[in-house]
Design a protein around this motif. Structure first.
Motif, PDB file in Angstrom:
ATOM      1  N   ASN A 153     -33.387 -76.039  52.002  1.00  0.00           N
ATOM      2  CA  ASN A 153     -32.719 -75.616  50.612  1.00  0.00           C
ATOM      3  C   ASN A 153     -31.326 -75.501  50.407  1.00  0.00           C
ATOM      4  OD1 ASN A 153     -35.634 -75.103  49.846  1.00  0.00           O
ATOM      5  ND2 ASN A 153     -35.389 -72.817  50.782  1.00  0.00           N
ATOM      6  N   ARG A 154     -30.576 -75.197  51.353  1.00  0.00           N
ATOM      7  CA  ARG A 154     -29.086 -75.259  50.957  1.00  0.00           C
ATOM      8  C   ARG A 154     -28.693 -76.934  50.849  1.00  0.00           C
ATOM      9  NH1 ARG A 154     -30.401 -70.926  50.381  1.00  0.00           N
ATOM     10  NH2 ARG A 154     -30.415 -71.825  48.195  1.00  0.00           N
ATOM     11  N   TRP A 155     -29.446 -77.622  51.691  1.00  0.00           N
ATOM     12  CA  TRP A 155     -29.083 -79.206  51.944  1.00  0.00           C
ATOM     13  C   TRP A 155     -29.322 -79.658  50.426  1.00  0.00           C
ATOM     14  CZ3 TRP A 155     -31.953 -83.418  50.558  1.00  0.00           C
ATOM     15  CH2 TRP A 155     -31.398 -84.697  50.739  1.00  0.00           C
ATOM     16  N   LEU A 156     -30.358 -79.151  49.578  1.00  0.00           N
ATOM     17  CA  LEU A 156     -30.610 -79.720  48.390  1.00  0.00           C
ATOM     18  C   LEU A 156     -29.592 -79.105  47.475  1.00  0.00           C
ATOM     19  CD1 LEU A 156     -32.505 -81.148  46.592  1.00  0.00           C
ATOM     20  CD2 LEU A 156     -33.686 -78.816  46.200  1.00  0.00           C
ATOM     21  N   GLU A 157     -29.326 -77.981  47.399  1.00  0.00           N
ATOM     22  CA  GLU A 157     -28.190 -77.517  46.694  1.00  0.00           C
ATOM     23  C   GLU A 157     -27.048 -78.300  46.953  1.00  0.00           C
ATOM     24  OE1 GLU A 157     -26.008 -73.107  45.695  1.00  0.00           O
ATOM     25  OE2 GLU A 157     -27.435 -73.177  47.263  1.00  0.00           O
ATOM     26  N   VAL A 158     -26.456 -78.528  48.130  1.00  0.00           N
ATOM     27  CA  VAL A 158     -25.156 -79.084  48.196  1.00  0.00           C
ATOM     28  C   VAL A 158     -25.136 -80.609  47.724  1.00  0.00           C
ATOM     29  CG1 VAL A 158     -23.690 -80.156  50.201  1.00  0.00           C
ATOM     30  CG2 VAL A 158     -24.393 -77.728  50.421  1.00  0.00           C
ATOM     31  N   ARG A 159     -26.346 -81.236  48.091  1.00  0.00           N
ATOM     32  CA  ARG A 159     -26.649 -82.725  47.645  1.00  0.00           C
ATOM     33  C   ARG A 159     -26.512 -82.654  46.153  1.00  0.00           C
ATOM     34  NH1 ARG A 159     -25.498 -83.105  51.841  1.00  0.00           N
ATOM     35  NH2 ARG A 159     -26.113 -84.516  53.672  1.00  0.00           N
ATOM     36  N   MET A 160     -27.344 -81.856  45.225  1.00  0.00           N
ATOM     37  CA  MET A 160     -27.473 -81.859  43.624  1.00  0.00           C
ATOM     38  C   MET A 160     -26.203 -81.496  43.280  1.00  0.00           C
ATOM     39  SD  MET A 160     -30.418 -83.123  43.099  1.00  0.00           S
ATOM     40  CE  MET A 160     -30.506 -82.613  41.485  1.00  0.00           C
ATOM     41  N   ALA A 161     -25.386 -80.595  43.877  1.00  0.00           N
ATOM     42  CA  ALA A 161     -23.904 -79.880  43.196  1.00  0.00           C
ATOM     43  C   ALA A 161     -22.866 -80.555  43.814  1.00  0.00           C
ATOM     44  CB  ALA A 161     -24.187 -78.381  43.411  1.00  0.00           C
ATOM     45  N   SER A 162     -22.873 -80.895  44.787  1.00  0.00           N
ATOM     46  CA  SER A 162     -21.399 -81.305  45.415  1.00  0.00           C
ATOM     47  C   SER A 162     -21.336 -82.799  45.830  1.00  0.00           C
ATOM     48  CB  SER A 162     -21.138 -80.453  46.658  1.00  0.00           C
ATOM     49  OG  SER A 162     -21.191 -79.253  46.264  1.00  0.00           O
ATOM     50  N   THR A 163     -22.358 -83.581  45.608  1.00  0.00           N
ATOM     51  CA  THR A 163     -22.342 -84.968  46.007  1.00  0.00           C
ATOM     52  C   THR A 163     -21.212 -85.841  45.121  1.00  0.00           C
ATOM     53  OG1 THR A 163     -24.442 -85.008  46.533  1.00  0.00           O
ATOM     54  CG2 THR A 163     -23.679 -87.113  46.411  1.00  0.00           C
ATOM     55  N   ILE A 164     -20.428 -86.447  45.909  1.00  0.00           N
ATOM     56  CA  ILE A 164     -19.240 -87.264  45.036  1.00  0.00           C
ATOM     57  C   ILE A 164     -20.078 -88.188  43.964  1.00  0.00           C
ATOM     58  CG2 ILE A 164     -17.565 -88.552  45.273  1.00  0.00           C
ATOM     59  CD1 ILE A 164     -17.011 -87.552  47.912  1.00  0.00           C
ATOM     60  N   ILE A 165     -21.238 -88.885  44.378  1.00  0.00           N
ATOM     61  CA  ILE A 165     -21.846 -89.784  43.269  1.00  0.00           C
ATOM     62  C   ILE A 165     -22.344 -89.137  42.268  1.00  0.00           C
ATOM     63  CG2 ILE A 165     -23.774 -91.346  43.303  1.00  0.00           C
ATOM     64  CD1 ILE A 165     -23.178 -92.131  46.246  1.00  0.00           C
ATOM     65  N   PHE A 166     -22.934 -87.953  42.648  1.00  0.00           N
ATOM     66  CA  PHE A 166     -23.474 -87.161  41.506  1.00  0.00           C
ATOM     67  C   PHE A 166     -22.507 -86.673  40.431  1.00  0.00           C
ATOM     68  CE2 PHE A 166     -25.878 -83.685  39.528  1.00  0.00           C
ATOM     69  CZ  PHE A 166     -27.124 -83.998  39.635  1.00  0.00           C
ATOM     70  N   GLU A 167     -21.443 -85.910  41.128  1.00  0.00           N
ATOM     71  CA  GLU A 167     -20.284 -85.701  40.065  1.00  0.00           C
ATOM     72  C   GLU A 167     -19.650 -86.879  39.382  1.00  0.00           C
ATOM     73  OE1 GLU A 167     -17.503 -83.651  42.542  1.00  0.00           O
ATOM     74  OE2 GLU A 167     -18.966 -82.055  42.664  1.00  0.00           O
ATOM     75  N   TYR A 168     -19.580 -88.066  40.110  1.00  0.00           N
ATOM     76  CA  TYR A 168     -19.154 -89.146  39.398  1.00  0.00           C
ATOM     77  C   TYR A 168     -19.981 -89.787  38.254  1.00  0.00           C
ATOM     78  CZ  TYR A 168     -17.399 -94.022  38.717  1.00  0.00           C
ATOM     79  OH  TYR A 168     -16.978 -95.286  38.261  1.00  0.00           O
TER      80      TYR A 168
END
Length: 362
Positions: free
Chosen positions: A271-286
């Motif tokens: 669950n924390r992996w999903l939170e990090v990937r959805m909130a802190s991924t560079i591609i997602f933020e870009y």
């Protein structure tokens, strides 16, 4: 051997296909247990609540835009004796919408909790009747921990976790849909920029759902021996003390507890992996930054060339800033809902148990 290998591959592919599917039957079972009257009330209250929320934002944007345009018109006329802008109609409409939104939020919360309580009582009563009337071979082939887990952990999930997750999922989904509707109304070109963001969210949630479901099953399978061992220890406590096996049973209980804690730890880490990937991924933020940039450019262009009001431009940019957050919560709540619907699926499996034939008995 070749036929056996092909059969194994087919079985593996079917298992993987089942793992990637959403448990729609369990969802339908949960919603059908809510009843004919409560389910439309739940859906209608959610739709009305988010419609009123969008209306409040639109009224505030319209109010701001008209106030700015009225003040600008007075400055252009250079009229000192003219009346100021009348805020009274806007304030009345805004106050009525806010009061209506508060009432609908209360109705929605009551409907969600009432739905969870009714579904839990109905499933628990049906499960208890099935277990009481089950044949003896059912108790000989089914572990005691599995039965206890259905009445304890699964009923607790249906009672407490599913209603809250259902409300969060419906809220994030409707917020995302309302944001897309507002942005499409203000700047239709903005919808094109959301395509890569939606595709990325889809693949992340598809990758996460399979792992989260397997980890939930692992957590459930490690919990069954723990409950069984604890119940067996309590029932045979006098025999254990007579043979002085207290240390052995205590060590076994600690081993089962450690196994269950490890599975729970991995599920929490996923669950924390999903939170990090959805909130802190560079591609997602870009991609999110590009979406906001495109929305700002198209809104300003529409404001300059299409006479779009400044209030609607601000409303569109506000929703554009929140779209990525809404998608994040929607994916997380969808994954949580899929995990929690496993409790409904397991209880529904026990409800198919055939009762003992009592015909002809006094």
């Amino acid at each position: 051997e070749e036929v056996t290998e092909s059969d194994d591959e087919d079985n593996l592919s079917s298992v993987l296909h089942q793992r990637a599917k959403m448990p729609w039957r369990a969802c339908g079972k949960y919603l059908s247990a809510a009843g004919i009257l409560l389910l439309p009330l739940l859906i209608l209250s959610q739709l009305l609540k988010h419609t009123v929320m969008v209306a409040i934002d639109y009224c505030l944007a319209r109010w701001t835009s008209d106030a700015i345009s009225g003040k600008t018109e007075l400055e252009l006329r250079n009229c000192s004796y003219c009346e100021d802008f009348n805020h009274s109609p806007y304030s009345k409409v805004f106050s009525i919408l806010c009061c209506l939104g508060i009432v609908l939020c209360l109705v929605t919360s009551i409907a969600v909790e009432w739905t969870g309580l009714k579904v839990t009582k109905k499933l628990h009563s049906a499960l208890l009747n099935k277990i009481i009337l089950a044949p003896m071979r059912f108790f000989e082939t089914t572990p005691l921990g599995s039965i206890l887990n259905r009445f304890s952990a699964d009923c607790n999930t249906i009672d407490q976790h599913i209603p809250a997750t259902l409300e969060c999922l419906s809220r994030s989904t409707l917020l995302c849909v309302s944001a897309l509707a507002v942005i499409s109304y203000v700047t239709p070109m903005f919808v094109i920029a959301l395509v890569p963001l939606a595709i990325m969210c889809y693949f992340i949630q598809k990758y996460f759902r399979v792992a989260s479901r397997d980890l939930q099953q692992l957590d459930d399978s490690t919990q069954l021996p723990l409950l069984s061992h604890f119940s067996e220890t309590v029932e045979g406590l006098t025999t254990i003390r007579a043979f002085r096996y207290e240390a052995k049973f205590r060590q076994k209980l600690l081993e089962y507890t450690d196994s269950n804690n490890i599975a729970s730890l991995f599920l929490t880490a996923a669950n924390r992996w999903l939170e990090v990937r959805m909130a802190s991924t560079i591609i997602f933020e870009y991609i999110g930054a590009c979406v906001v940039l495109i929305a700002a450019v198209t809104s300003i262009t529409s404001c300059l060339y299409s006479k779009l009001s400044s209030g609607l431009v601000g409303l569109g940019l506000t929703y554009a800033l929140m779209v990525s957050n809404y998608l994040n919560w929607m994916v997380r709540n969808l994954a949580d809902m899929e995990i929690q619907l496993g409790a409904v699926k397991r209880i529904n499996g026990l409800l198919k148990t055939e009762a003992e034939n009592y015909e002809g008995l006094l």
